[in-house]
Design a protein around this motif. Structure first.
Motif, PDB file in Angstrom:
ATOM      1  N   ILE A 100       1.368   7.900 -10.701  1.00  0.00           N
ATOM      2  CA  ILE A 100       0.361   6.855 -10.871  1.00  0.00           C
ATOM      3  C   ILE A 100       0.091   6.318  -9.472  1.00  0.00           C
ATOM      4  O   ILE A 100       1.009   5.871  -8.784  1.00  0.00           O
ATOM      5  N   PHE A 101      -1.146   6.431  -9.030  1.00  0.00           N
ATOM      6  CA  PHE A 101      -1.439   5.951  -7.665  1.00  0.00           C
ATOM      7  C   PHE A 101      -2.681   5.070  -7.696  1.00  0.00           C
ATOM      8  O   PHE A 101      -3.688   5.387  -8.300  1.00  0.00           O
ATOM      9  N   GLY A 102      -2.581   3.914  -7.034  1.00  0.00           N
ATOM     10  CA  GLY A 102      -3.660   2.925  -7.064  1.00  0.00           C
ATOM     11  C   GLY A 102      -4.752   3.236  -6.042  1.00  0.00           C
ATOM     12  O   GLY A 102      -4.685   4.221  -5.293  1.00  0.00           O
ATOM     13  N   THR A 103      -5.736   2.344  -6.010  1.00  0.00           N
ATOM     14  CA  THR A 103      -6.936   2.570  -5.191  1.00  0.00           C
ATOM     15  C   THR A 103      -6.634   2.604  -3.686  1.00  0.00           C
ATOM     16  O   THR A 103      -7.408   3.163  -2.924  1.00  0.00           O
ATOM     17  N   HIS A 104      -5.551   1.978  -3.250  1.00  0.00           N
ATOM     18  CA  HIS A 104      -5.219   1.968  -1.816  1.00  0.00           C
ATOM     19  C   HIS A 104      -4.195   3.039  -1.445  1.00  0.00           C
ATOM     20  O   HIS A 104      -3.648   3.017  -0.352  1.00  0.00           O
ATOM     21  N   ASN A 105      -3.895   3.933  -2.366  1.00  0.00           N
ATOM     22  CA  ASN A 105      -2.803   4.879  -2.116  1.00  0.00           C
ATOM     23  C   ASN A 105      -3.204   6.341  -2.210  1.00  0.00           C
ATOM     24  O   ASN A 105      -2.341   7.207  -2.353  1.00  0.00           O
TER      25      ASN A 105
END
Ligand code: SAM
Length: 441
Positions: A100-105
């Motif tokens: 799971i990776f967010g918008t900044h990652n």
């Protein structure tokens, strides 16, 4: 060779993020595929701007449960706004997710994939960083592609009452001009003819850099890059559409005769509740100014119906504004609560059936305007940048006018990447039919 299948939901920004994910994972030996059966990794790049988008993303993730059961080696990654919003809680619903990776990652994807390939333990990366490091990832489109996206800024500081973007994509951050211009030069060298500059509010480009170089400077500089014949940008906050930017529509040849300028409502009362910082009159005056500078400019917009407290009168004011502006096209949405936003806490919510009726009415009105505008183009001669073969017929090619209308006409693949002239022979609601006019443009 390993294969990567990406499913993208949402806006152009998400499409570009997906291109960057694919580029980053090329370094890990993954090649893009459209065939999920071949995939060694699946990424769902999600959007949660509206409730419906969020539901779609959840159900898509759910569908990968069986895939994981049948082929356990396939890595499942979830990125984008939903990942940012739900973080590890997504695992309660979908424990088969590996990353799971967010918008900044996005920039961390290679490391996350390497790690999970080795350990087979899931990873969650959703922290915000001061800068979004994937912004500079150069994605050279496949050969034969004529247009590309370029991100000029990330995040948003506007805090519109309905909008979840600042909470999920972080604070506004402009990229350095030199990086953007170098990227566009590289794209031009690669044969790209058209660029679309992306950001949540491109008009305020440069604010966070504080060096006096703003969006109008950027448009002029890009206009001087050899090979770039067209540029577009999205999205604009009407408040920040300055006189200098408007003037660019008369001064920068490559700037297309089209602006997407989301108004959201025609009621001043609702605009204030939405925290938009302009009135419907301010908006209309900007449209008048744009048309003075560029008489053929095509104007498209976004409208939300059923914002909390919206009365029949407010809604009629939106219809009135539509009648005065006569948008070339309009994207319209039923308001939905988004977690953490101001509007979600507001009382006086509009009933679902009222929202639905208003949306249907508004869309029917807009269809008449869109068709009327398209119809008025019959018989005219337009410049078309040919993008590829047409979906409808193998004998046709498809391109766009500067005003962003799709034109299909008889032609062969040699035309792809060229700007040609076409006479419009028939107008439909969503496209135009034309015939090629041979000779110099
Ligand atoms: N930056 C753009 C602006 O300032 O207008 C917003 C772009 S947003 C990604 C796309 C559109 O989704 C918005 O313009 C708005 O019309 C719609 N939208 C955003 N939040 C919404 C919500 N909570 N309910 C319904 N529509 C929404």
């Amino acid at each position: 060779m390993k294969y990567l299948y990406i499913q993208t939901f949402g806006c152009q920004m998400n499409i570009h993020d997906s291109e960057q994910m694919a580029e980053l994972l090329r370094g890990e030996g993954y090649r893009k595929t459209d065939d999920i059966e071949k995939a060694d990794m699946v990424i769902v790049n999600t959007c949660s701007i509206r409730e419906k988008a969020e539901q779609k993303a959840h159900s898509q993730i759910g569908r990968f449960r069986n895939l994981k059961k049948a082929r356990p080696h396939v890595l499942i990654g979830v990125g984008g706004c939903l990942a940012q919003q739900w973080k590890e809680k997504l695992l309660d619903k979908a424990p088969f997710i590996d990353i799971i990776f967010g918008t900044h990652n996005i920039h961390k994807l290679p490391e996350l994939v390497r790690d999970v390939e080795k350990t087979r333990a899931f990873r969650v990366e959703t922290s915000f960083h001061n800068e979004t490091r994937s912004l500079g990832v150069l994605t050279l489109p496949d050969n034969g592609c004529v247009k590309a996206y370029v991100t000029v800024m990330q995040g948003c500081d506007n805090y519109c009452a309905f909008c979840v973007v600042p909470y999920l994509r972080g604070r506004e951050e402009s990229r350095k001009a030199v990086e953007i211009l170098n990227e566009i030069e590289a794209l031009a060298d690669h044969g790209i003819k058209e660029v679309t500059l992306l950001g949540q509010n491109v008009n305020s480009y440069g604010k966070t850099l504080g060096n006096g170089y703003g969006f109008s400077n950027m448009l002029k500089d890009i206009g001087r890059i050899r090979g770039i014949e067209r540029m577009r940008f999205t999205t604009s906050q009407p408040r920040d559409l300055s006189v200098d930017i408007i003037k660019c529509f008369g001064e920068v040849d490559a700037l297309c005769e089209h602006i997407h300028l989301p108004v959201q409502s025609g009621s001043d009362r609702i605009l204030e509740k939405m925290n938009r910082h302009y009135s419907s009159r301010d908006y209309f005056e900007k449209i008048v100014r744009l048309k003075e500078i560029c008489p053929r400019i095509s104007i498209t917009s976004d409208v939300i119906v059923g914002f909390p407290g919206e009365t029949e009168r407010d809604f009629n004011e939106t219809l009135d504004l539509m009648e005065s502006v006569r948008f070339d096209n309009l994207f319209s949405f039923k308001y939905s609560d988004r977690p953490g936003t101001k509007a979600a806490l507001m009382g006086d919510k509009v009933a679902e059936e009222v929202k639905r009726d208003r949306l249907m009415k508004l869309q029917a009105v807009q269809e008449t305007y869109t068709f009327e505008k398209n119809k008025a183009m019959e018989g005219s001669v337009v410049k078309v940048l040919v993008e590829g073969r047409s979906k409808n017929s193998s004998e046709d090619v498809m391109g766009r006018t500067s005003s962003n209308r799709i034109v299909n006409f008889r032609g062969n693949s040699d035309l792809v990447g060229k700007t040609v002239r076409a006479r419009i022979t028939e107008a439909y609601l969503h496209s135009l039919r034309g015939e090629l006019i041979e000779g110099q443009v």
